[in-house]
Design a protein around this motif. Structure first.
Motif, PDB file in Angstrom:
ATOM      1  N   GLY A  77     -22.552 -18.092 -63.940  1.00 39.50           N
ATOM      2  CA  GLY A  77     -22.655 -16.902 -64.773  1.00 39.50           C
ATOM      3  C   GLY A  77     -21.605 -16.774 -65.857  1.00 39.50           C
ATOM      4  N   VAL A  78     -20.726 -17.771 -66.030  1.00 42.20           N
ATOM      5  CA  VAL A  78     -19.684 -17.725 -67.061  1.00 42.20           C
ATOM      6  C   VAL A  78     -19.992 -18.803 -68.100  1.00 42.20           C
ATOM      7  N   THR A  79     -20.415 -18.358 -69.282  1.00 43.45           N
ATOM      8  CA  THR A  79     -20.762 -19.278 -70.363  1.00 43.45           C
ATOM      9  C   THR A  79     -19.803 -19.066 -71.526  1.00 43.45           C
ATOM     10  N   VAL A  80     -19.297 -20.158 -72.061  1.00 42.00           N
ATOM     11  CA  VAL A  80     -18.408 -20.086 -73.221  1.00 42.00           C
ATOM     12  C   VAL A  80     -19.006 -20.886 -74.351  1.00 42.00           C
ATOM     13  N   LYS A  81     -18.697 -20.449 -75.582  1.00 39.07           N
ATOM     14  CA  LYS A  81     -19.101 -21.209 -76.762  1.00 39.07           C
ATOM     15  C   LYS A  81     -18.022 -22.229 -77.065  1.00 39.07           C
ATOM     16  N   VAL A  82     -18.424 -23.468 -77.314  1.00 36.71           N
ATOM     17  CA  VAL A  82     -17.482 -24.552 -77.576  1.00 36.71           C
ATOM     18  C   VAL A  82     -17.923 -25.275 -78.841  1.00 36.71           C
ATOM     19  N   VAL A  83     -16.970 -25.582 -79.706  1.00 36.94           N
ATOM     20  CA  VAL A  83     -17.250 -26.388 -80.892  1.00 36.94           C
ATOM     21  C   VAL A  83     -17.607 -27.796 -80.420  1.00 36.94           C
ATOM     22  N   ARG A  84     -18.644 -28.377 -80.978  1.00 35.67           N
ATOM     23  CA  ARG A  84     -19.136 -29.685 -80.532  1.00 35.67           C
ATOM     24  C   ARG A  84     -18.052 -30.759 -80.500  1.00 35.67           C
ATOM     25  N   GLY A  85     -17.169 -30.757 -81.463  1.00 31.07           N
ATOM     26  CA  GLY A  85     -16.136 -31.787 -81.555  1.00 31.07           C
ATOM     27  C   GLY A  85     -15.137 -31.759 -80.419  1.00 31.07           C
ATOM     28  N   MET A  86     -15.071 -30.663 -79.677  1.00 33.04           N
ATOM     29  CA  MET A  86     -14.113 -30.543 -78.576  1.00 33.04           C
ATOM     30  C   MET A  86     -14.652 -31.098 -77.264  1.00 33.04           C
ATOM     31  N   ILE A  87     -15.848 -31.650 -77.289  1.00 36.34           N
ATOM     32  CA  ILE A  87     -16.396 -32.283 -76.087  1.00 36.34           C
ATOM     33  C   ILE A  87     -15.888 -33.719 -76.054  1.00 36.34           C
ATOM     34  N   ALA A  88     -15.162 -34.049 -74.993  1.00 27.61           N
ATOM     35  CA  ALA A  88     -14.519 -35.354 -74.887  1.00 27.61           C
ATOM     36  C   ALA A  88     -15.413 -36.387 -74.238  1.00 27.61           C
ATOM     37  N   GLU A  89     -16.263 -35.963 -73.304  1.00 22.44           N
ATOM     38  CA  GLU A  89     -17.028 -36.932 -72.522  1.00 22.44           C
ATOM     39  C   GLU A  89     -18.284 -36.279 -71.980  1.00 22.44           C
ATOM     40  N   VAL A  90     -19.357 -37.036 -71.903  1.00 21.51           N
ATOM     41  CA  VAL A  90     -20.570 -36.600 -71.230  1.00 21.51           C
ATOM     42  C   VAL A  90     -20.619 -37.358 -69.916  1.00 21.51           C
ATOM     43  N   ARG A  91     -20.529 -36.627 -68.806  1.00 20.85           N
ATOM     44  CA  ARG A  91     -20.472 -37.275 -67.480  1.00 20.85           C
ATOM     45  C   ARG A  91     -21.843 -37.648 -66.963  1.00 20.85           C
ATOM     46  N   ALA A  92     -22.774 -36.721 -66.976  1.00 24.28           N
ATOM     47  CA  ALA A  92     -24.111 -36.975 -66.453  1.00 24.28           C
ATOM     48  C   ALA A  92     -25.123 -36.414 -67.437  1.00 24.28           C
ATOM     49  N   LYS A  93     -26.055 -37.238 -67.805  1.00 29.15           N
ATOM     50  CA  LYS A  93     -27.090 -36.805 -68.745  1.00 29.15           C
ATOM     51  C   LYS A  93     -28.035 -35.845 -68.056  1.00 29.15           C
ATOM     52  N   GLY A  94     -28.419 -34.815 -68.780  1.00 24.86           N
ATOM     53  CA  GLY A  94     -29.386 -33.868 -68.256  1.00 24.86           C
ATOM     54  C   GLY A  94     -30.794 -34.381 -68.493  1.00 24.86           C
ATOM     55  N   GLU A  95     -31.738 -33.731 -67.867  1.00 27.94           N
ATOM     56  CA  GLU A  95     -33.129 -34.090 -68.063  1.00 27.94           C
ATOM     57  C   GLU A  95     -33.640 -33.411 -69.323  1.00 27.94           C
ATOM     58  N   PRO A  96     -34.655 -33.980 -69.963  1.00 34.21           N
ATOM     59  CA  PRO A  96     -35.238 -33.307 -71.124  1.00 34.21           C
ATOM     60  C   PRO A  96     -35.773 -31.928 -70.743  1.00 34.21           C
ATOM     61  N   ALA A  97     -35.798 -31.022 -71.680  1.00 30.15           N
ATOM     62  CA  ALA A  97     -36.221 -29.650 -71.403  1.00 30.15           C
ATOM     63  C   ALA A  97     -37.659 -29.605 -70.872  1.00 30.15           C
ATOM     64  N   ALA A  98     -38.533 -30.471 -71.351  1.00 32.34           N
ATOM     65  CA  ALA A  98     -39.924 -30.493 -70.897  1.00 32.34           C
ATOM     66  C   ALA A  98     -39.999 -30.855 -69.420  1.00 32.34           C
ATOM     67  N   ALA A  99     -39.156 -31.766 -68.948  1.00 35.34           N
ATOM     68  CA  ALA A  99     -39.162 -32.159 -67.536  1.00 35.34           C
ATOM     69  C   ALA A  99     -38.685 -31.006 -66.664  1.00 35.34           C
ATOM     70  N   ASN A 100     -37.717 -30.226 -67.130  1.00 31.28           N
ATOM     71  CA  ASN A 100     -37.233 -29.065 -66.370  1.00 31.28           C
ATOM     72  C   ASN A 100     -38.331 -27.992 -66.267  1.00 31.28           C
ATOM     73  N   ASP A 101     -39.064 -27.779 -67.346  1.00 33.83           N
ATOM     74  CA  ASP A 101     -40.108 -26.779 -67.354  1.00 33.83           C
ATOM     75  C   ASP A 101     -41.263 -27.181 -66.451  1.00 33.83           C
ATOM     76  N   ALA A 102     -41.569 -28.459 -66.348  1.00 28.80           N
ATOM     77  CA  ALA A 102     -42.662 -28.935 -65.519  1.00 28.80           C
ATOM     78  C   ALA A 102     -42.375 -28.739 -64.035  1.00 28.80           C
ATOM     79  N   LYS A 103     -41.101 -28.791 -63.640  1.00 28.08           N
ATOM     80  CA  LYS A 103     -40.728 -28.633 -62.244  1.00 28.08           C
ATOM     81  C   LYS A 103     -40.856 -27.183 -61.793  1.00 28.08           C
ATOM     82  N   ASN A 104     -40.638 -26.239 -62.711  1.00 24.89           N
ATOM     83  CA  ASN A 104     -40.621 -24.804 -62.351  1.00 24.89           C
ATOM     84  C   ASN A 104     -41.983 -24.245 -62.286  1.00 24.89           C
TER      85      ASN A 104
END
Length: 103
Positions: free
Chosen positions: A76-103
């Protein structure tokens, strides 16, 4: 100008040229590659990716905008972050269409 003077000047300049070449291949070129890889990572961010921010915070992307992303750092805690401040992507998320199909 005698031929000996020209070769003497060449011998004096050769170490400088060698130093510049070594700096280019050992420092400048790898840095440019890292910058290119980081830029590619930033442009390919999507909802659901787990990311590490440059400050060390770990979170999950919940919203992607042009210059900023919304990162959920706790339930429930969301912050806005400037894109350039992201240092690493640890785990890729699923495409939005795949998430919608599961629900």
């Amino acid at each position: 100008m005698p031929a000996g003077d020209a070769s003497n000047i060449l011998i004096q300049i050769a170490p400088l040229v060698l130093i510049v070449a070594v700096f280019y291949f050992l420092m400048i070129r790898p840095q440019q590659k890292r910058m290119k890889d980081h830029q590619n990572m930033i442009t390919n961010l999507k909802r659901g990716d787990n990311v590490v921010l440059s400050s060390g915070l770990i979170g999950k992307i919940v919203r992607v905008e042009d210059k900023e992303v919304g990162v959920e750092i706790a339930q429930g805690v969301t912050v806005k972050v400037v894109r350039g401040m992201i240092a690493e992507v640890r785990a890729k998320g699923e495409p939005a269409a795949a998430n919608d199909a599961k629900n």
